[in-house]
Design a protein around this motif. Structure first.
Motif, PDB file in Angstrom:
ATOM      1  N   ASP A 132       0.989 -16.253  10.512  1.00 15.23           N
ATOM      2  CA  ASP A 132       0.511 -16.005   9.153  1.00 15.23           C
ATOM      3  C   ASP A 132      -1.009 -16.148   9.080  1.00 15.23           C
ATOM      4  O   ASP A 132      -1.703 -15.314   8.485  1.00 15.23           O
ATOM      5  N   TRP A 133      -1.534 -17.186   9.707  1.00 14.54           N
ATOM      6  CA  TRP A 133      -2.983 -17.398   9.670  1.00 14.54           C
ATOM      7  C   TRP A 133      -3.725 -16.364  10.514  1.00 14.54           C
ATOM      8  O   TRP A 133      -4.863 -16.005  10.194  1.00 14.54           O
ATOM      9  N   GLU A 134      -3.077 -15.871  11.548  1.00 18.72           N
ATOM     10  CA  GLU A 134      -3.714 -14.801  12.324  1.00 18.72           C
ATOM     11  C   GLU A 134      -3.857 -13.541  11.474  1.00 18.72           C
ATOM     12  O   GLU A 134      -4.888 -12.864  11.504  1.00 18.72           O
ATOM     13  N   MET A 135      -2.820 -13.237  10.689  1.00 17.89           N
ATOM     14  CA  MET A 135      -2.918 -12.069   9.813  1.00 17.89           C
ATOM     15  C   MET A 135      -3.930 -12.307   8.699  1.00 17.89           C
ATOM     16  O   MET A 135      -4.650 -11.385   8.292  1.00 17.89           O
ATOM     17  N   ALA A 136      -4.005 -13.542   8.212  1.00 12.87           N
ATOM     18  CA  ALA A 136      -4.988 -13.859   7.175  1.00 12.87           C
ATOM     19  C   ALA A 136      -6.406 -13.586   7.669  1.00 12.87           C
ATOM     20  O   ALA A 136      -7.241 -13.032   6.939  1.00 12.87           O
ATOM     21  N   VAL A 137      -6.676 -13.965   8.908  1.00 14.08           N
ATOM     22  CA  VAL A 137      -7.998 -13.709   9.485  1.00 14.08           C
ATOM     23  C   VAL A 137      -8.245 -12.207   9.600  1.00 14.08           C
ATOM     24  O   VAL A 137      -9.337 -11.713   9.288  1.00 14.08           O
ATOM     25  N   ALA A 138      -7.224 -11.467  10.026  1.00 14.59           N
ATOM     26  CA  ALA A 138      -7.373 -10.016  10.176  1.00 14.59           C
ATOM     27  C   ALA A 138      -7.671  -9.347   8.837  1.00 14.59           C
ATOM     28  O   ALA A 138      -8.513  -8.442   8.759  1.00 14.59           O
ATOM     29  N   LEU A 139      -7.010  -9.798   7.768  1.00 12.89           N
ATOM     30  CA  LEU A 139      -7.235  -9.202   6.447  1.00 12.89           C
ATOM     31  C   LEU A 139      -8.559  -9.654   5.842  1.00 12.89           C
ATOM     32  O   LEU A 139      -9.110  -8.969   4.977  1.00 12.89           O
ATOM     33  N   GLY A 140      -9.049 -10.797   6.283  1.00  4.11           N
ATOM     34  CA  GLY A 140     -10.341 -11.254   5.800  1.00  4.11           C
ATOM     35  C   GLY A 140     -11.494 -10.589   6.534  1.00  4.11           C
ATOM     36  O   GLY A 140     -12.410 -10.044   5.919  1.00  4.11           O
ATOM     37  N   ARG A 141     -11.428 -10.591   7.848  1.00  5.32           N
ATOM     38  CA  ARG A 141     -12.533 -10.052   8.648  1.00  5.32           C
ATOM     39  C   ARG A 141     -12.514  -8.527   8.736  1.00  5.32           C
ATOM     40  O   ARG A 141     -13.557  -7.900   8.937  1.00  5.32           O
ATOM     41  N   MET A 142     -11.332  -7.947   8.631  1.00  8.35           N
ATOM     42  CA  MET A 142     -11.176  -6.488   8.722  1.00  8.35           C
ATOM     43  C   MET A 142     -11.827  -5.941   9.998  1.00  8.35           C
ATOM     44  O   MET A 142     -12.535  -4.928   9.982  1.00  8.35           O
ATOM     45  N   ASP A 143     -11.556  -6.612  11.106  1.00 11.32           N
ATOM     46  CA  ASP A 143     -12.156  -6.213  12.378  1.00 11.32           C
ATOM     47  C   ASP A 143     -11.117  -5.799  13.415  1.00 11.32           C
ATOM     48  O   ASP A 143     -11.434  -5.695  14.601  1.00 11.32           O
ATOM     49  N   ARG A 144      -9.870  -5.574  12.957  1.00  9.33           N
ATOM     50  CA  ARG A 144      -8.820  -5.151  13.881  1.00  9.33           C
ATOM     51  C   ARG A 144      -8.319  -3.778  13.460  1.00  9.33           C
ATOM     52  O   ARG A 144      -7.794  -3.598  12.357  1.00  9.33           O
ATOM     53  N   THR A 145      -8.483  -2.822  14.338  1.00  7.18           N
ATOM     54  CA  THR A 145      -8.199  -1.424  14.018  1.00  7.18           C
ATOM     55  C   THR A 145      -6.770  -1.209  13.557  1.00  7.18           C
ATOM     56  O   THR A 145      -6.515  -0.444  12.613  1.00  7.18           O
ATOM     57  N   GLU A 146      -5.803  -1.898  14.193  1.00  8.66           N
ATOM     58  CA  GLU A 146      -4.408  -1.658  13.840  1.00  8.66           C
ATOM     59  C   GLU A 146      -4.111  -2.070  12.398  1.00  8.66           C
ATOM     60  O   GLU A 146      -3.335  -1.408  11.695  1.00  8.66           O
ATOM     61  N   PHE A 147      -4.736  -3.135  11.931  1.00 11.70           N
ATOM     62  CA  PHE A 147      -4.553  -3.556  10.542  1.00 11.70           C
ATOM     63  C   PHE A 147      -5.263  -2.595   9.590  1.00 11.70           C
ATOM     64  O   PHE A 147      -4.708  -2.200   8.556  1.00 11.70           O
ATOM     65  N   ASN A 148      -6.478  -2.227   9.919  1.00  7.39           N
ATOM     66  CA  ASN A 148      -7.255  -1.349   9.042  1.00  7.39           C
ATOM     67  C   ASN A 148      -6.593   0.020   8.897  1.00  7.39           C
ATOM     68  O   ASN A 148      -6.512   0.574   7.791  1.00  7.39           O
ATOM     69  N   ASP A 149      -6.117   0.572  10.010  1.00  4.28           N
ATOM     70  CA  ASP A 149      -5.450   1.878   9.953  1.00  4.28           C
ATOM     71  C   ASP A 149      -4.159   1.791   9.145  1.00  4.28           C
ATOM     72  O   ASP A 149      -3.817   2.713   8.393  1.00  4.28           O
ATOM     73  N   TRP A 150      -3.441   0.686   9.314  1.00  2.00           N
ATOM     74  CA  TRP A 150      -2.196   0.512   8.566  1.00  2.00           C
ATOM     75  C   TRP A 150      -2.470   0.425   7.062  1.00  2.00           C
ATOM     76  O   TRP A 150      -1.733   1.013   6.253  1.00  2.00           O
ATOM     77  N   LEU A 151      -3.516  -0.269   6.663  1.00  2.00           N
ATOM     78  CA  LEU A 151      -3.864  -0.358   5.243  1.00  2.00           C
ATOM     79  C   LEU A 151      -4.204   1.019   4.675  1.00  2.00           C
ATOM     80  O   LEU A 151      -3.794   1.362   3.551  1.00  2.00           O
ATOM     81  N   GLU A 152      -4.937   1.812   5.430  1.00  2.00           N
ATOM     82  CA  GLU A 152      -5.263   3.170   4.979  1.00  2.00           C
ATOM     83  C   GLU A 152      -3.993   4.003   4.831  1.00  2.00           C
ATOM     84  O   GLU A 152      -3.840   4.768   3.866  1.00  2.00           O
ATOM     85  N   ASP A 153      -3.075   3.840   5.779  1.00  2.00           N
ATOM     86  CA  ASP A 153      -1.810   4.573   5.719  1.00  2.00           C
ATOM     87  C   ASP A 153      -0.983   4.135   4.518  1.00  2.00           C
ATOM     88  O   ASP A 153      -0.375   4.969   3.831  1.00  2.00           O
ATOM     89  N   ARG A 154      -0.955   2.827   4.250  1.00  2.00           N
ATOM     90  CA  ARG A 154      -0.204   2.336   3.088  1.00  2.00           C
ATOM     91  C   ARG A 154      -0.827   2.843   1.785  1.00  2.00           C
ATOM     92  O   ARG A 154      -0.107   3.134   0.816  1.00  2.00           O
ATOM     93  N   ALA A 155      -2.137   2.954   1.754  1.00  2.00           N
ATOM     94  CA  ALA A 155      -2.800   3.469   0.557  1.00  2.00           C
ATOM     95  C   ALA A 155      -2.380   4.915   0.293  1.00  2.00           C
ATOM     96  O   ALA A 155      -2.138   5.305  -0.860  1.00  2.00           O
ATOM     97  N   THR A 156      -2.263   5.696   1.339  1.00  2.00           N
ATOM     98  CA  THR A 156      -1.824   7.084   1.183  1.00  2.00           C
ATOM     99  C   THR A 156      -0.389   7.146   0.668  1.00  2.00           C
ATOM    100  O   THR A 156      -0.061   7.953  -0.219  1.00  2.00           O
ATOM    101  N   ALA A 157       0.477   6.284   1.202  1.00  2.00           N
ATOM    102  CA  ALA A 157       1.873   6.257   0.760  1.00  2.00           C
ATOM    103  C   ALA A 157       1.980   5.794  -0.690  1.00  2.00           C
ATOM    104  O   ALA A 157       2.760   6.343  -1.482  1.00  2.00           O
TER     105      ALA A 157
END
Length: 396
Positions: free
Chosen positions: A197-222
């Protein structure tokens, strides 16, 4: 007050090992529990084929009685509401982060802990919600203590003056202690799950992991496609970690189309106020900016649901102002009590399990109370009525 006949709901669940199908099943169970408490009818349809995210229709209506006059069957006494629920879960990351070996999960967890500390997140937790700070520290302190004990067991023969060869059996004993004693014990507190959970929290805070950022863009489209459906009301609900996901996704849509919600009635409901879990990191500038976009959108009514007995939320903390937008319209805070939603026996059973208490926002009630997740997302009243403690939750 005009009742809601058709609603679109975008729900962003918390960090749980449940996919869309499992979340739908839990929603249905909770809805039936709510219906039995409040006295209305509910029917949850099957998931739409090929839907991404998973979606289904929930139909609620006034309970049929022999006393309802025919002329009132289409009025408030004979109300019916259809809500299309879209489950925007992030189970793909829950499974991915938990799929690594135990050592990998522990190392990733402590790395996330260090990053949050270095970026001022922990300082912010204790400044604004000290119980959340303790929630953050607990799994890491517990595991660190176990590692120290494991090391002490391993070096015990040497410390007692025995030959270093004795460390062969003490090392094996130490390993057995950690694997067969500590790890099963730590699962009572979901320790490795919290590390992820804390690893994902860091990813959503820093926005420095491509797999998370791409997934957020994809969810926005959906989500953009889901918002194209006509409805009387649009409810964007989120729970725990899902609130940071929701803030990113809705923020992305507002960045793309600032007028996307024009002419729509939109309620942005964050359950278990936890955006600041990610937002208090110094690097979370993009998340805080998106919080500001949501707060400044005139069509969005932001309802932040908080609970005193839930240690995993930022109780009475104004999330918009703390995110750096003191000049923007604040989120309306709804303070609830889990104790008032459950029978005394049920509450006594769960009150010491903080993760279970934290989940109550999205679970069914035993008693009528000021907050009910099913009624907010599938009931006949506009979701905004839940901001007022004196407002009716159901006609009649």
């Amino acid at each position: 007050m005009k009742l809601i006949e058709k609603r679109v709901v975008l729900h962003f669940p918390g960090f749980e090992p449940l996919d869309g199908v499992a979340h739908r099943a839990r929603y249905e169970r909770s809805a039936r529990q709510s219906a039995s408490v409040w006295g209305y009818s509910v029917e949850a349809g099957a998931p739409d084929e090929g839907g991404d995210p998973l979606s289904f229709v929930v139909t609620t209506g006034a309970a049929a009685t022999d006393e309802t006059p025919p002329e009132e069957e289409t009025g408030s006494a004979g109300w019916q509401t259809k809500s299309r629920i879209h489950m925007v879960d992030h189970d793909v990351f829950v499974r991915r982060l938990r799929a690594r070996g135990t050592l990998g999960q522990i190392m990733a967890g402590f790395r996330s802990c260090a990053q949050i500390m270095l970026e001022g997140g922990m300082r912010g937790y204790f400044r604004h919600a000290w119980r959340f700070g303790l929630f953050f520290l607990f799994p890491f302190l517990l595991t660190a203590l176990a590692i120290v004990l494991t090391a002490q067991i391993a070096i015990l023969p040497y410390a007692l003056g025995f030959s270093p060869w004795h460390m062969l059996w003490s090392g094996l004993l130490a390993l057995c202690f950690f694997v067969f004693a500590f790890l099963p014990f730590s699962e009572r507190f979901h320790t490795l799950h919290l590390f992820a959970d804390w690893e994902m929290a860091v990813a959503l805070g820093r926005m420095d992991r491509t797999e998370f950022n791409d997934w957020l863009e994809d969810r926005a489209t959906a989500v953009r496609k889901a918002l194209a459906e006509e409805a009387d009301e649009y409810v964007i609900s989120s729970h725990s970690m899902g609130s940071s996901v929701a803030a990113h996704v809705i923020g992305i849509l507002l960045e793309r189309e600032p007028e996307i919600f024009m002419g729509k009635r939109v309620v942005f409901a964050t359950l278990g106020s936890a955006i600041l879990q990610c937002g208090l990191m110094s690097s979370a500038t993009l998340l805080r900016a998106r919080v500001g976009l949501i707060a400044r959108c005139p069509e969005i009514f932001w309802l932040d649901v908080q609970c005193l007995t839930d240690s995993i939320n930022f109780y009475k903390v104004p999330v918009v102002a703390v995110s750096g937008h003191a000049d923007a319209r604040p989120a309306e805070i709804l303070l609830i009590r889990v104790k008032q939603m459950l029978t005394p026996e049920h509450y006594r059973k769960i009150r010491k399990d903080q993760l279970r208490v934290h989940r109550q926002y999205v679970l069914g009630p035993d008693l009528k109370a000021s907050f009910d997740f099913t009624l907010m997302t599938s009931g006949p009243m506009p979701a905004s009525v839940f901001a007022g403690t004196d407002e009716k939750r159901i006609p009649g």
